[in-house]
Scaffold this motif. Structure first.
Motif, PDB file in Angstrom:
ATOM      1  N   PRO A  12       0.808  -1.313  -0.254  1.00 49.75           N
ATOM      2  CA  PRO A  12       0.094  -0.008   0.024  1.00 49.75           C
ATOM      3  C   PRO A  12       0.900   1.235  -0.068  1.00 49.75           C
ATOM      4  N   GLU A  13       2.131   1.041   0.787  1.00 46.18           N
ATOM      5  CA  GLU A  13       2.788   2.572   0.660  1.00 46.18           C
ATOM      6  C   GLU A  13       3.256   2.968  -0.619  1.00 46.18           C
ATOM      7  N   LEU A  14       4.154   1.652  -1.242  1.00 41.16           N
ATOM      8  CA  LEU A  14       4.479   2.090  -2.761  1.00 41.16           C
ATOM      9  C   LEU A  14       3.372   2.316  -3.824  1.00 41.16           C
ATOM     10  N   ALA A  15       2.116   1.846  -3.562  1.00 39.52           N
ATOM     11  CA  ALA A  15       0.920   2.431  -4.232  1.00 39.52           C
ATOM     12  C   ALA A  15       0.498   3.593  -3.976  1.00 39.52           C
ATOM     13  N   HIS A  16       0.656   4.181  -2.745  1.00 39.22           N
ATOM     14  CA  HIS A  16       0.228   5.694  -2.432  1.00 39.22           C
ATOM     15  C   HIS A  16       1.248   6.525  -3.128  1.00 39.22           C
ATOM     16  N   GLU A  17       2.627   6.124  -3.007  1.00 37.40           N
ATOM     17  CA  GLU A  17       3.689   6.729  -3.527  1.00 37.40           C
ATOM     18  C   GLU A  17       3.406   6.952  -5.147  1.00 37.40           C
ATOM     19  N   VAL A  18       3.322   5.827  -5.694  1.00 41.90           N
ATOM     20  CA  VAL A  18       3.147   5.653  -7.270  1.00 41.90           C
ATOM     21  C   VAL A  18       1.906   6.487  -7.720  1.00 41.90           C
ATOM     22  N   LEU A  19       0.627   6.306  -7.110  1.00 40.52           N
ATOM     23  CA  LEU A  19      -0.553   6.723  -7.636  1.00 40.52           C
ATOM     24  C   LEU A  19      -0.966   8.066  -6.899  1.00 40.52           C
ATOM     25  N   ARG A  20      -0.452   8.595  -5.915  1.00 42.85           N
ATOM     26  CA  ARG A  20      -0.538   9.918  -5.537  1.00 42.85           C
ATOM     27  C   ARG A  20       0.448  10.945  -5.534  1.00 42.85           C
ATOM     28  N   ASP A  21       1.698  10.482  -4.674  1.00 40.08           N
ATOM     29  CA  ASP A  21       2.662  11.465  -4.594  1.00 40.08           C
ATOM     30  C   ASP A  21       3.363  11.724  -5.865  1.00 40.08           C
ATOM     31  N   LYS A  22       3.617  10.831  -6.709  1.00 41.92           N
ATOM     32  CA  LYS A  22       4.427  10.981  -7.887  1.00 41.92           C
ATOM     33  C   LYS A  22       3.603  10.642  -9.102  1.00 41.92           C
ATOM     34  N   ASP A  23       2.237  10.845  -9.251  1.00 39.04           N
ATOM     35  CA  ASP A  23       1.338  10.661 -10.050  1.00 39.04           C
ATOM     36  C   ASP A  23       1.932  11.271 -11.627  1.00 39.04           C
ATOM     37  N   PRO A  24       2.290  12.481 -11.585  1.00 44.14           N
ATOM     38  CA  PRO A  24       2.802  12.865 -12.988  1.00 44.14           C
ATOM     39  C   PRO A  24       3.864  12.194 -13.502  1.00 44.14           C
ATOM     40  N   VAL A  25       4.680  11.430 -12.632  1.00 38.11           N
ATOM     41  CA  VAL A  25       5.899  10.755 -13.078  1.00 38.11           C
ATOM     42  C   VAL A  25       5.397   9.490 -13.863  1.00 38.11           C
ATOM     43  N   PHE A  26       4.306   8.869 -13.230  1.00 38.32           N
ATOM     44  CA  PHE A  26       3.976   7.458 -13.586  1.00 38.32           C
ATOM     45  C   PHE A  26       2.658   7.359 -14.482  1.00 38.32           C
ATOM     46  N   ASN A  28       2.188   8.457 -17.382  1.00 42.14           N
ATOM     47  CA  ASN A  28       2.015   8.336 -18.916  1.00 42.14           C
ATOM     48  C   ASN A  28       2.299   6.789 -19.016  1.00 42.14           C
ATOM     49  N   ARG A  29       1.531   6.120 -19.977  1.00 45.61           N
ATOM     50  CA  ARG A  29       1.773   4.631 -20.068  1.00 45.61           C
ATOM     51  C   ARG A  29       2.575   4.329 -21.335  1.00 45.61           C
ATOM     52  N   VAL A  30       3.086   3.191 -21.469  1.00 49.53           N
ATOM     53  CA  VAL A  30       3.819   2.610 -22.669  1.00 49.53           C
ATOM     54  C   VAL A  30       2.518   1.757 -23.194  1.00 49.53           C
ATOM     55  N   GLY A  48      -3.857   6.340 -23.650  1.00 53.27           N
ATOM     56  CA  GLY A  48      -2.450   6.368 -23.873  1.00 53.27           C
ATOM     57  C   GLY A  48      -1.886   7.857 -24.258  1.00 53.27           C
ATOM     58  N   VAL A  49      -2.589   8.999 -24.342  1.00 47.57           N
ATOM     59  CA  VAL A  49      -2.093  10.419 -24.591  1.00 47.57           C
ATOM     60  C   VAL A  49      -1.241  10.821 -23.455  1.00 47.57           C
ATOM     61  N   PRO A  50      -0.406  11.594 -23.738  1.00 48.57           N
ATOM     62  CA  PRO A  50       0.595  12.042 -22.428  1.00 48.57           C
ATOM     63  C   PRO A  50      -0.279  13.020 -21.676  1.00 48.57           C
ATOM     64  N   VAL A  51       0.110  13.128 -20.365  1.00 50.60           N
ATOM     65  CA  VAL A  51      -0.505  14.366 -19.544  1.00 50.60           C
ATOM     66  C   VAL A  51      -0.344  15.785 -20.105  1.00 50.60           C
ATOM     67  N   GLY A  52      -1.348  16.386 -20.593  1.00 43.69           N
ATOM     68  CA  GLY A  52      -1.286  17.691 -21.033  1.00 43.69           C
ATOM     69  C   GLY A  52      -2.671  18.276 -21.626  1.00 43.69           C
ATOM     70  N   PRO A  53      -2.707  19.202 -22.394  1.00 43.14           N
ATOM     71  CA  PRO A  53      -3.847  19.820 -22.700  1.00 43.14           C
ATOM     72  C   PRO A  53      -4.939  18.888 -23.414  1.00 43.14           C
ATOM     73  N   LYS A  54      -4.395  17.967 -24.280  1.00 42.48           N
ATOM     74  CA  LYS A  54      -5.279  17.262 -24.892  1.00 42.48           C
ATOM     75  C   LYS A  54      -5.947  16.057 -23.986  1.00 42.48           C
TER      76      LYS A  54
END
Length: 247
Positions: A12-26, A28-30, A48-54
């Protein structure tokens, strides 16, 4: 896995870090090769579209028009129609003493509710809606199967042009069929608008309005985006889809 490094989130701690704390980093999906093959005109959809205006435009359309309380309330009549249709079928089968696959029936009901929410009463007869719903179930089942198939093109991208397992070719055939179905539904809606028919303010209507406006000034919105969002919403219905999010 091949030339790719996969990271497994195991607490749960890693999930919180990935999905909340560092969401902008993770966030964008391959996208797998099969996912790129099903994209209309090679345009990435909201998955699949990168985080941005679209991405923000697509997300706002889904959240405000498709899933908002006001949007759902406006389509209450369509959902009620599908549910009553299911009840009538259950009653007729019980009167005839016939067995019913309740799981399959609920899936069909959910599919009809979602497609009704997407494009309302655009498709005329009940038999035509049933036929399209049946074809959708088959297409989505095959699509999710291909998305979940381990593909050498993903593990070793240098092999992707050869499509050794034929996954891309099969997925492209599915995309062509979805393209044909969506073209027909959209054209029926456009014809109804030109005839002055009063249509429900469903998800398709909202997207066509955005398409006519060309976007929101920060990102463009085209007919390809209309089809891509329709496809994504239909795929989300499939019971296998939650497992695909793990890929």
């Amino acid at each position: 896995l091949g030339s790719k490094v996969e990271i497994v989130v195991t607490s749960p701690e890693l999930a919180h870090e990935v999905l909340r704390d560092k969401d902008p980093v993770f966030s964008n999906r391959v996208i797998p090769d099969a996912g790129r093959a099903v994209a209309f005109d090679g345009v990435e959809n909201i998955v699949g579209v990168p985080v941005g205006p679209k991405w923000r435009l697509l997300r706002r359309l889904c959240a405000q028009e498709m899933l908002s309380p006001a949007g759902l309330d406006s389509l209450y009549g369509l959902r009620r129609r599908e549910f009553r249709s299911t009840l009538r079928y259950l009653y007729s089968q019980s009167q005839a003493g016939e067995p019913v696959d309740l799981g399959a029936l609920m899936f069909v009901n959910m599919m009809n509710v979602v497609t009704s929410t997407l494009w309302g009463g655009t498709i005329g007869s009940e038999s035509e809606r049933a036929a399209i719903g049946k074809e959708f179930r088959a297409l989505v089942a095959k699509l999710t199967e291909l998305l979940g198939t381990p593909n050498l093109s993903d593990f070793f991208p240098v092999l992707a042009p050869f499509d050794l397992q034929g996954v891309r070719k099969k997925m492209e055939r599915i995309r062509v069929r979805f393209d044909q179905i969506f073209d027909k539904i959209i054209q029926q809606r456009v014809n109804a608008q030109q005839d002055g028919s009063k249509m429900a303010t469903d998800f398709l209507e909202c997207m066509l309005k955005m398409e006519r406006e060309g976007g929101d000034g920060k990102a463009t919105f085209t007919m390809t985006d209309v089809k891509s969002l329709l496809l994504v919403q239909i795929i989300f219905l499939h019971p296998c889809f939650p497992n695909l999010l793990l890929l």
